[in-house]
Scaffold this motif. Structure first.
Motif, mmCIF file in Angstrom:
data_model
loop_
_atom_site.group_PDB
_atom_site.id
_atom_site.type_symbol
_atom_site.label_atom_id
_atom_site.label_comp_id
_atom_site.label_asym_id
_atom_site.label_seq_id
_atom_site.Cartn_x
_atom_site.Cartn_y
_atom_site.Cartn_z
ATOM 1 N N PHE A 182 0.854 -1.185 0.000
ATOM 2 C CA PHE A 182 0.000 0.000 0.000
ATOM 3 C C PHE A 182 0.889 1.234 0.000
ATOM 4 C CE2 PHE A 182 0.629 -1.484 4.318
ATOM 5 C CZ PHE A 182 0.982 -0.339 5.025
ATOM 6 N N VAL A 183 0.274 2.397 -0.117
ATOM 7 C CA VAL A 183 1.020 3.655 -0.233
ATOM 8 C C VAL A 183 1.327 4.204 1.153
ATOM 9 C CG1 VAL A 183 0.980 6.010 -1.128
ATOM 10 C CG2 VAL A 183 -0.016 4.144 -2.459
ATOM 11 N N MET A 184 2.572 4.596 1.356
ATOM 12 C CA MET A 184 3.000 5.174 2.622
ATOM 13 C C MET A 184 2.348 6.536 2.834
ATOM 14 S SD MET A 184 4.947 4.940 5.302
ATOM 15 C CE MET A 184 5.241 6.141 6.622
ATOM 16 N N PRO A 185 1.645 6.723 3.994
ATOM 17 C CA PRO A 185 1.024 8.026 4.253
ATOM 18 C C PRO A 185 2.050 9.042 4.752
ATOM 19 C CG PRO A 185 0.598 6.549 6.074
ATOM 20 C CD PRO A 185 1.331 5.742 5.044
ATOM 21 N N SER A 186 1.673 10.297 4.769
ATOM 22 C CA SER A 186 2.550 11.348 5.272
ATOM 23 C C SER A 186 2.382 11.479 6.782
ATOM 24 C CB SER A 186 2.215 12.684 4.596
ATOM 25 O OG SER A 186 2.963 13.727 5.177
ATOM 26 N N LEU A 187 3.520 11.556 7.482
ATOM 27 C CA LEU A 187 3.520 11.747 8.935
ATOM 28 C C LEU A 187 3.953 13.167 9.303
ATOM 29 C CD1 LEU A 187 5.266 8.385 9.971
ATOM 30 C CD2 LEU A 187 2.821 8.840 9.684
ATOM 31 N N ALA A 188 4.150 14.014 8.314
ATOM 32 C CA ALA A 188 4.630 15.374 8.557
ATOM 33 C C ALA A 188 3.665 16.139 9.460
ATOM 34 C CB ALA A 188 4.807 16.106 7.234
ATOM 35 N N GLY A 189 4.261 16.852 10.436
ATOM 36 C CA GLY A 189 3.458 17.666 11.340
ATOM 37 C C GLY A 189 2.947 16.928 12.562
ATOM 38 N N LEU A 190 3.094 15.599 12.614
ATOM 39 C CA LEU A 190 2.638 14.843 13.770
ATOM 40 C C LEU A 190 3.726 14.785 14.833
ATOM 41 C CD1 LEU A 190 0.947 11.761 12.011
ATOM 42 C CD2 LEU A 190 -0.160 13.823 12.886
ATOM 43 N N THR A 191 3.302 14.657 16.096
ATOM 44 C CA THR A 191 4.258 14.424 17.177
ATOM 45 C C THR A 191 4.745 12.990 17.090
ATOM 46 O OG1 THR A 191 2.541 13.717 18.692
ATOM 47 C CG2 THR A 191 3.045 16.082 18.646
ATOM 48 N N LEU A 192 5.730 12.648 17.907
ATOM 49 C CA LEU A 192 6.244 11.288 17.928
ATOM 50 C C LEU A 192 5.126 10.301 18.265
ATOM 51 C CD1 LEU A 192 8.467 9.154 17.916
ATOM 52 C CD2 LEU A 192 8.952 9.765 20.302
ATOM 53 N N ALA A 193 4.315 10.653 19.283
ATOM 54 C CA ALA A 193 3.227 9.758 19.680
ATOM 55 C C ALA A 193 2.192 9.632 18.563
ATOM 56 C CB ALA A 193 2.562 10.277 20.950
ATOM 57 N N GLY A 194 1.890 10.756 17.910
ATOM 58 C CA GLY A 194 0.919 10.710 16.824
ATOM 59 C C GLY A 194 1.417 9.906 15.646
ATOM 60 N N ALA A 195 2.715 10.053 15.305
ATOM 61 C CA ALA A 195 3.300 9.307 14.204
ATOM 62 C C ALA A 195 3.315 7.812 14.506
ATOM 63 C CB ALA A 195 4.710 9.807 13.904
ATOM 64 N N ALA A 196 3.649 7.483 15.785
ATOM 65 C CA ALA A 196 3.678 6.076 16.169
ATOM 66 C C ALA A 196 2.285 5.472 16.100
ATOM 67 C CB ALA A 196 4.264 5.926 17.562
ATOM 68 N N ALA A 197 1.283 6.228 16.517
ATOM 69 C CA ALA A 197 -0.090 5.726 16.497
ATOM 70 C C ALA A 197 -0.576 5.514 15.065
ATOM 71 C CB ALA A 197 -1.004 6.696 17.230
ATOM 72 N N ARG A 198 -0.273 6.474 14.166
ATOM 73 C CA ARG A 198 -0.715 6.327 12.781
ATOM 74 C C ARG A 198 -0.001 5.156 12.107
ATOM 75 N NH1 ARG A 198 -1.305 11.289 8.637
ATOM 76 N NH2 ARG A 198 -3.060 11.645 10.075
ATOM 77 N N ALA A 199 1.306 4.989 12.391
ATOM 78 C CA ALA A 199 2.056 3.881 11.793
ATOM 79 C C ALA A 199 1.513 2.539 12.277
ATOM 80 C CB ALA A 199 3.539 4.013 12.116
ATOM 81 N N ALA A 200 1.253 2.446 13.610
ATOM 82 C CA ALA A 200 0.755 1.186 14.163
ATOM 83 C C ALA A 200 -0.609 0.828 13.588
ATOM 84 C CB ALA A 200 0.695 1.280 15.688
ATOM 85 N N ALA A 201 -1.422 1.825 13.274
ATOM 86 C CA ALA A 201 -2.771 1.568 12.760
ATOM 87 C C ALA A 201 -2.749 0.897 11.394
ATOM 88 C CB ALA A 201 -3.546 2.881 12.682
ATOM 89 N N ILE A 202 -1.669 1.065 10.640
ATOM 90 C CA ILE A 202 -1.594 0.450 9.303
ATOM 91 C C ILE A 202 -0.545 -0.669 9.252
ATOM 92 C CG2 ILE A 202 -2.432 2.486 8.079
ATOM 93 C CD1 ILE A 202 0.430 3.273 7.502
ATOM 94 N N GLY A 203 -0.081 -1.111 10.438
ATOM 95 C CA GLY A 203 0.829 -2.255 10.480
ATOM 96 C C GLY A 203 2.286 -1.918 10.329
ATOM 97 N N LEU A 204 2.673 -0.652 10.467
ATOM 98 C CA LEU A 204 4.077 -0.249 10.404
ATOM 99 C C LEU A 204 4.560 0.092 11.810
ATOM 100 C CD1 LEU A 204 3.831 2.066 7.250
ATOM 101 C CD2 LEU A 204 4.343 -0.375 7.321
ATOM 102 N N HIS A 205 5.848 0.373 11.957
ATOM 103 C CA HIS A 205 6.360 0.768 13.268
ATOM 104 C C HIS A 205 7.520 1.740 13.105
ATOM 105 C CE1 HIS A 205 9.113 -2.531 12.164
ATOM 106 N NE2 HIS A 205 9.986 -1.934 12.960
#
Length: 275
Positions: A182-205
């Motif tokens: 699938f296509v990698m989403p943008s994490l720009a502008g997110l905090t570390l916790a927000g980026a980790a949460a978005r990555a975990a939601a799609i199976g990344l880390h």
């Protein structure tokens, strides 16, 4: 004048004689070459009904070679006799031309064994034991014990088969399906916790994070970051361990893989943060 005419006539006679001799030589060479070529041509004899030994002797005496290519069952031709040949009888070929023949095995007098569930090695032994031949061996991904036979041709106990050859189909183990990309989403502008949460939601880390406002010396991320002025409460989602100490106030300004790139579940992400 008369002497001059005599000389001219003599010259033309010599030229005509030379041309006649040349024509005779050319015709003689053509006839010789034609005889030589046709002298090497042979009519293919009729080998049908002969034994293999008799067919070999007959073709050898004519300067031809004999190749046994197939063996077929026949309800009419006794075993060991020539059933078919190529080229056909009467064909004109050159010397040493190969004549391909098919041998008759007579009527089918052997039962096709049931090889389902056997391994290829066991089936090969059983096939040869019955004077049969192993044909094509194919593999297919299918449920069942890997390496065992799941189908055969001819079928077990088949009658009226044309040749003593048994082909096998073996089961191969099922292969695990590749993760769907699938296509990698943008994490720009997110905090570390927000980026980790978005990555975990799609199976990344998040595999590593770098804060440009902090020293880049590698250090383990503390379990509870020290409080600072204006710091927000510790997020409930704990990020993955990162390679450098980072501030909970930093936001993502770069990421690898970049947004829009192809990724699959389980891929690691590397991010860079700054205040």
């Amino acid at each position: 004048m008369k002497l001059r005419l005599a000389r001219i006539n003599r010259f033309f006679n010599i030229v005509l004689g030379a041309l006649a001799m040349l024509v005779v030589a050319l015709v003689s060479a053509f006839i010789t070459m034609r005889l030589a070529i046709h002298g090497r041509e042979i009519k293919v004899p009729n080998l049908s009904g002969l034994t293999i030994s008799e067919a070999s002797k007959k073709t050898s005496s004519l300067g031809l070679s004999l190749n046994l290519e197939n063996r077929f069952y026949s309800p009419t031709a006794p075993s060991g006799l020539v059933l078919a040949q190529s080229p056909a009888p009467g064909s004109v070929v050159r010397r040493e031309w190969p004549v391909r023949i098919t041998e008759s095995l007579g009527p089918q007098d052997v039962a096709v064994p049931n090889l389902i569930g056997q391994t290829e090695r066991t089936a090969s032994i059983n096939i040869r034991r019955l004077s049969l031949e192993l044909g094509t061996v194919a593999h297919i991904i299918a449920p069942g014990e890997p390496g065992t036979i799941i189908s055969q041709t001819p079928k077990p106990n088949a009658t009226g088969i044309d040749r003593p050859r048994v082909s096998l189909l073996l089961a191969d183990p099922e292969q695990a399906e590749s993760p769907e990309p699938f296509v990698m989403p943008s994490l720009a502008g997110l905090t570390l916790a927000g980026a980790a949460a978005r990555a975990a939601a799609i199976g990344l880390h998040i595999a590593s994070a770098e804060d440009l406002n902090l020293p880049t010396t590698p250090a383990a991320t503390p379990a509870s970051p020290p409080p600072s002025a204006g710091a927000t409460a510790t997020p409930t989602t704990t990020p993955e361990p990162v390679a450098h100490a980072v501030s909970s106030l930093g936001t993502v300004i770069a990421q690898t893989p970049a947004a829009g790139h192809r990724v699959v579940k389980g891929d690691p992400i590397h991010i860079t943060l700054t205040d």
